[in-house]
Motif scaffolding. Sequence first.
Motif: not given
Lengths: 111, 235
Positions: A86-95, B19-27, B142-148
């Motif tokens: 809710f604070w940052k709305n940043n998917t990577l940070l939250s996960i 880009i948001p999916v890039l970070t999420g999928y890499l992690f 798809h490529s972010y997922w495979v790379a991650g």
Amino acid sequence: MTLTTPQLLLTIAALVLGTVATRFLPFLLFPPHKKTPHYILYLGEVLPYAVIGLLVVFCLKGVSLVAAPHGLPELIAILCIIGVHFWKNNTLLSIGGGTLVYMLLVQYIFV
Amino acid sequence: MEEKKKRRKALKAAFPLTIPVLTGYLFLGIGFGVLMSTIGYGLGWTVLMSALIFAGSIQYIAIALLTAAFNPFYALLLTLLVNARHLFYGIAMLERYKGAGKLKPYLIFGLTDETFSLLSTTEPPEGVERKWFQFFVTLLDHSYWVAGSAIGAIIGALIEFNTKGLDFVLTALFVVILVGQWRSTKNHIPALIGLAATAICLIFFGQTNFMIPAMILILAALTVLRKRIEGRENV
């Protein structure tokens, strides 16, 4: 490793088949030239919300509220995720942050 | 030449969106790769699974299947259950993928939660061909997922660390999607139905048997409450 290579390939094939089936089925059932029933369109709108609720509970199915630590690590980590999101709305940070909090909790505090 | 230019333009328009999916999928991919290596599967198997299955939640759940007794039918049934939500993504994309031509099978193959969340809400910018825009969003994801996954497999092989709790990354993903959805709509009845119906079924049917009753209960509740839910739409 408990599975042999053919068993492993068959298991992966089952996973691919199941995934492909759920993704292609609507397009096969409701081809472009036919009108999609209203009920199906309604479900298409509301089910994504309901299913995420289902998946959250699915992920937590092994948590016991009766035995120690009474689901506390999960509760704390989830509250952190909700707050940070809710604070940052940043998917990577939250996960990433939520997972890290949980790992620290189960490795050092609720051992 | 003209066709090539069109594609480059679509790729350029697609990348920033992903880009948001890039970070999420890499992690998430790294988490998957590391967990695969802890149960003894290396880079090859990890990349093969990520390239062919391309469904994060079921791949995480599959880690448990790979360490249990061989049962492909259970694997198939579980996949159908866990991925049943994709049926509804497909229904929502019927209209949007209409003009995709020969790219359509790949678009459908790659219709993950994240790709759906991007393509169901975003139109390509002016002058960009829709089907190529949709294709590149899907291909990049798809490529972010495979790379991650590949990075995770390599990390898992090189470094030894305590992975206890790492599988929570999947719970975290779903909580984040839930929060995102919660903020995107004022109508919370469907989300609450999903949470409550599943929790009730978990209590009554137990850990191993609750998924099918939960899905039936959700469908029933959504059907019974249709008038109320539709009445509140766009409120």
